[in-house]
Write a protein that holds these residues in place. Sequence first.
Motif, mmCIF file in Angstrom:
data_model
loop_
_atom_site.group_PDB
_atom_site.id
_atom_site.type_symbol
_atom_site.label_atom_id
_atom_site.label_comp_id
_atom_site.label_asym_id
_atom_site.label_seq_id
_atom_site.Cartn_x
_atom_site.Cartn_y
_atom_site.Cartn_z
ATOM 1 N N LEU A 43 35.720 26.616 48.167
ATOM 2 C CA LEU A 43 34.583 27.143 47.421
ATOM 3 C C LEU A 43 33.710 28.008 48.324
ATOM 4 C CD1 LEU A 43 32.838 27.072 44.766
ATOM 5 C CD2 LEU A 43 31.603 25.178 45.837
ATOM 6 N N LEU A 44 33.463 27.540 49.544
ATOM 7 C CA LEU A 44 32.581 28.259 50.462
ATOM 8 C C LEU A 44 33.168 29.600 50.899
ATOM 9 C CD1 LEU A 44 31.314 25.326 52.707
ATOM 10 C CD2 LEU A 44 29.889 26.835 51.294
ATOM 11 N N THR A 45 34.464 29.658 51.054
ATOM 12 C CA THR A 45 35.097 30.882 51.546
ATOM 13 C C THR A 45 35.686 31.744 50.435
ATOM 14 O OG1 THR A 45 37.180 29.681 51.895
ATOM 15 C CG2 THR A 45 35.660 29.819 53.760
ATOM 16 N N GLY A 46 35.610 31.248 49.200
ATOM 17 C CA GLY A 46 36.161 31.989 48.062
ATOM 18 C C GLY A 46 35.070 32.604 47.214
ATOM 19 N N ASP A 47 35.069 32.232 45.922
ATOM 20 C CA ASP A 47 34.122 32.833 44.983
ATOM 21 C C ASP A 47 32.744 32.192 45.008
ATOM 22 O OD1 ASP A 47 36.121 34.518 44.093
ATOM 23 O OD2 ASP A 47 36.751 33.167 42.476
ATOM 24 N N GLY A 48 32.598 31.111 45.772
ATOM 25 C CA GLY A 48 31.343 30.383 45.771
ATOM 26 C C GLY A 48 30.117 31.215 46.094
ATOM 27 N N PRO A 49 30.103 31.957 47.210
ATOM 28 C CA PRO A 49 28.904 32.740 47.547
ATOM 29 C C PRO A 49 28.518 33.756 46.471
ATOM 30 C CG PRO A 49 30.309 32.496 49.472
ATOM 31 C CD PRO A 49 31.091 31.963 48.315
ATOM 32 N N ALA A 50 29.500 34.461 45.911
ATOM 33 C CA ALA A 50 29.187 35.439 44.871
ATOM 34 C C ALA A 50 28.658 34.747 43.618
ATOM 35 C CB ALA A 50 30.434 36.261 44.530
ATOM 36 N N LEU A 51 29.248 33.605 43.276
ATOM 37 C CA LEU A 51 28.789 32.855 42.113
ATOM 38 C C LEU A 51 27.365 32.344 42.326
ATOM 39 C CD1 LEU A 51 29.684 31.774 39.335
ATOM 40 C CD2 LEU A 51 30.484 29.706 40.503
ATOM 41 N N HIS A 52 27.079 31.884 43.538
ATOM 42 C CA HIS A 52 25.739 31.415 43.873
ATOM 43 C C HIS A 52 24.713 32.543 43.711
ATOM 44 C CE1 HIS A 52 22.527 29.431 46.197
ATOM 45 N NE2 HIS A 52 22.387 30.595 46.813
ATOM 46 N N GLU A 53 25.020 33.725 44.200
ATOM 47 C CA GLU A 53 24.099 34.850 44.071
ATOM 48 C C GLU A 53 23.919 35.260 42.615
ATOM 49 O OE1 GLU A 53 22.206 36.077 46.397
ATOM 50 O OE2 GLU A 53 23.077 34.620 47.797
#
Length: 552
Positions: A43-53
């Motif tokens: 999650l941290l290295t995949g889509d997680g950051p973009a989803l969080h933003e």
Amino acid sequence: MNKAKPPLPLPSLEASCRQYLRAVRPLQTDEQHRRTSTLVEKLLTGDGPALHEALAAWGRTTGSGWLEPLWVETYLEDRRPLPACQSAVLVPTQILRPTGVGYARWVAAVALAAVEYTLREGEDDHGDPALLRATRIPGLKRDTIADHPASDYFVVLRAGRMHRVRARWGSRGPHELEEIMKEILRLPPATHTPIAALTAARRTEWAVWRDVLVDSGPHNAHVLQTVETAMFVLCLDDAEGQSVAEAAHRFMVGNPASRWHDKAAQIMLDLDGRIGFSFEHSRGDMASFQALTAHVREKSPEIAVAPQGGRSDVRREELCWDDVGPVLERAASKAQQFALAQESRLTTVAARVENAGTETCGLLADAVVHVAAQLAHVGLRGRPAWAYQPVDMSRYAGGRIEVMRPVSPEMLEFIRLEGENASAEDRRAALIRTATEHRRRQTECITGSASERHLFALKTFGEHIFGDHAEMFDDVAWERLHSRLELSTTSVPRMGVVPFSPGSVDGYGLAYDIGSTGIFCTVITQESSASDYLVTLANEINRVAALLHNRR
């Protein structure tokens, strides 16, 4: 005066993931934790950051933050019935009816106190009366919430009959309303179809039958609108002579023909004069409705003994359905049987544990309860429980609740030392470390730094935007924390008995009220023994409190 609340903080994705791993680690094997850690890293290295933003940006546009709309949507999409599954129930431990006050006058006083609260304007530190004017409307796949302007009446349900009572008051004296209540109480039970029981059915079923009800006669839509736009519903039960635990259990469902579960607030009374409150959960948590319960508890006894003043404009109209036909009759009867079966599958017990309140345990009293709850679970089942503890976040705009996971490495170490009968000195030191960590986690939640609701929002937001969620949310650890809980708890300070439903078929629901000299505990179960757990819990609370203060 309304006070602007600060927005609910949004933690960083990295911090939330670290906290999640810390929460699940004590209850996992090494292999299980490696798998969970791998999925979190994806999650941290995949889509997680973009989803969080994207979640953060969307939250700035909603007007109610990044959590509240998703939280409400989750409730509205839940197809389970409202009573015993979604709605919250509160029952004060004491019967507040003053000595010498007749039942009809007491019912009138309670109703008048609720009207006083409902007619207040605006949200403040004492709650938001507008919450009560909402009604949940069933849908095939998703319910909706109908917000109504302030009305001048409430609805009374008793013995299958419904009455619209107009509530414009010329004085606080409840005499005219008392006479109206006497009229209602003299009426025999209804012999017609228990239509109100349909509100206790599964939501999709009720949505279908609601449409059928409207099509069955021109007057039915008027009756529905009358109930749904009322200030609140007042439900009168013909039960008496029950303990507070028995009454709380009954108030969860009661007579399904005399409830309207779609309403935001139901105020219930039995023949002893005991009050119960039931709240539809989608718009607010227990803390959201605490102001109503406090007002009714404080003002009802005053109103009941108030002298009669000027006359009040009080009118009653019995609400009757058009002929609904045999198909709808069978559906309503089936819904009634279903609701009563739901109630019969649950067991509720309650007891006060003395010498364990804040005078004894101070700020560590909450930790004492949770340590004891885990010790009781270990004693009965041989293992610690996957547990849930809500923390009130209403201090933030759109905050609702955060979730704290009370099982920590420090708690497991204390449980191990207890099992090995280690020295009192070593056990007490381990207990202090456990309580300190417990307080730290509570503070983490209170300050908006916890992770649970952040991760829930990421999962739900992803499902709504992309139709899917990260693999991490299919992990067994996430499932255990959210749909297979063994111990669901809630703290209800100075509120009363709350039959808090268990989070799984074989789980325990525990509500507790920490007072100055004792702790009042309510346990509810479906397939487990509530009494065995409550007795074991009480013993463990006393043992842990004694150890904390060197009494053994």
